[in-house]
Design a protein around this motif. Structure first.
Motif, PDB file in Angstrom:
ATOM      1  N   LEU A  14       8.936  16.228   0.385  1.00 10.76           N
ATOM      2  CA  LEU A  14       7.629  16.401  -0.241  1.00 10.76           C
ATOM      3  C   LEU A  14       7.161  15.078  -0.814  1.00 10.76           C
ATOM      4  O   LEU A  14       7.933  14.361  -1.444  1.00 10.76           O
ATOM      5  N   ARG A  15       5.904  14.767  -0.565  1.00 12.35           N
ATOM      6  CA  ARG A  15       5.286  13.578  -1.136  1.00 12.35           C
ATOM      7  C   ARG A  15       3.984  13.997  -1.785  1.00 12.35           C
ATOM      8  O   ARG A  15       3.263  14.846  -1.265  1.00 12.35           O
ATOM      9  N   ILE A  46       3.999  17.381   3.261  1.00 10.44           N
ATOM     10  CA  ILE A  46       5.357  17.814   3.556  1.00 10.44           C
ATOM     11  C   ILE A  46       5.698  17.343   4.967  1.00 10.44           C
ATOM     12  O   ILE A  46       4.867  17.416   5.876  1.00 10.44           O
ATOM     13  N   SER A  47       6.901  16.833   5.112  1.00  6.78           N
ATOM     14  CA  SER A  47       7.350  16.368   6.426  1.00  6.78           C
ATOM     15  C   SER A  47       8.765  16.866   6.661  1.00  6.78           C
ATOM     16  O   SER A  47       9.490  17.207   5.723  1.00  6.78           O
ATOM     17  N   GLY A  48       9.137  16.914   7.912  1.00  7.10           N
ATOM     18  CA  GLY A  48      10.471  17.371   8.293  1.00  7.10           C
ATOM     19  C   GLY A  48      10.509  17.602   9.787  1.00  7.10           C
ATOM     20  O   GLY A  48       9.650  17.108  10.523  1.00  7.10           O
ATOM     21  N   LEU A  49      11.485  18.352  10.211  1.00  8.22           N
ATOM     22  CA  LEU A  49      11.615  18.687  11.627  1.00  8.22           C
ATOM     23  C   LEU A  49      11.143  20.108  11.856  1.00  8.22           C
ATOM     24  O   LEU A  49      11.331  20.977  11.004  1.00  8.22           O
ATOM     25  N   VAL A  57       4.392  16.607  10.165  1.00 10.43           N
ATOM     26  CA  VAL A  57       3.849  16.278   8.849  1.00 10.43           C
ATOM     27  C   VAL A  57       2.644  17.180   8.616  1.00 10.43           C
ATOM     28  O   VAL A  57       1.855  17.408   9.534  1.00 10.43           O
ATOM     29  N   TRP A  58       2.510  17.682   7.412  1.00  7.32           N
ATOM     30  CA  TRP A  58       1.373  18.532   7.066  1.00  7.32           C
ATOM     31  C   TRP A  58       0.819  18.068   5.733  1.00  7.32           C
ATOM     32  O   TRP A  58       1.538  17.987   4.743  1.00  7.32           O
ATOM     33  N   ARG A  66       0.096  24.647  -3.374  1.00 11.97           N
ATOM     34  CA  ARG A  66       0.783  25.381  -4.449  1.00 11.97           C
ATOM     35  C   ARG A  66       1.983  26.136  -3.885  1.00 11.97           C
ATOM     36  O   ARG A  66       3.078  26.110  -4.456  1.00 11.97           O
ATOM     37  N   ILE A  67       1.808  26.817  -2.776  1.00 11.13           N
ATOM     38  CA  ILE A  67       2.895  27.586  -2.171  1.00 11.13           C
ATOM     39  C   ILE A  67       4.024  26.658  -1.723  1.00 11.13           C
ATOM     40  O   ILE A  67       5.205  26.953  -1.934  1.00 11.13           O
ATOM     41  N   ILE A  68       3.680  25.540  -1.115  1.00  8.58           N
ATOM     42  CA  ILE A  68       4.701  24.580  -0.683  1.00  8.58           C
ATOM     43  C   ILE A  68       5.530  24.115  -1.874  1.00  8.58           C
ATOM     44  O   ILE A  68       6.769  24.098  -1.820  1.00  8.58           O
TER      45      ILE A  68
END
Length: 99
Positions: A14-15, A46-49, A57-58, A66-68
């Motif tokens: 998370l950034r 948010i980033s990841g696989l 990335v989103w 908020r949910i993230i």
């Protein structure tokens, strides 16, 4: 609030692109039957696989952000009671309890 598609992130990171906080009532099934005002960042990245092991990335804002943050807190062992404004902690099922 508006719906958004389910997204899966493996090893999410998370950034926070900017530090604007928004406080809003929030609930959690881990503390079912209660609400409290919780400050959260207005926008996050948010980033990841994904499930195919591809990098994703989103950029999310508002309700999705908020949910993230709420779900990322769970990965850290944190609940809304750890971040809430305690003066706003409310039992939303008080009528059921009093019956």
């Amino acid at each position: 609030m508006e719906p958004f598609p389910l997204r899966v992130f493996v090893n999410p990171r998370l950034r926070v692109p900017y530090s604007r906080l928004v406080t809003f009532p929030e609930g959690c099934e881990s503390v079912a039957g209660f609400l409290a005002h919780v400050p959260r960042f207005q926008a996050v990245q948010i980033s990841g696989l994904d499930p195919r092991r591809e990098q994703v990335v989103w950029q999310a804002s508002g309700w999705a952000a908020r949910i993230i943050q709420h779900e990322m807190d769970h990965l850290q062992g944190c609940l809304i009671i750890d971040k809430m404004d305690s003066k706003t902690f409310t039992n939303i099922r008080w009528m059921e309890v009093n019956d």
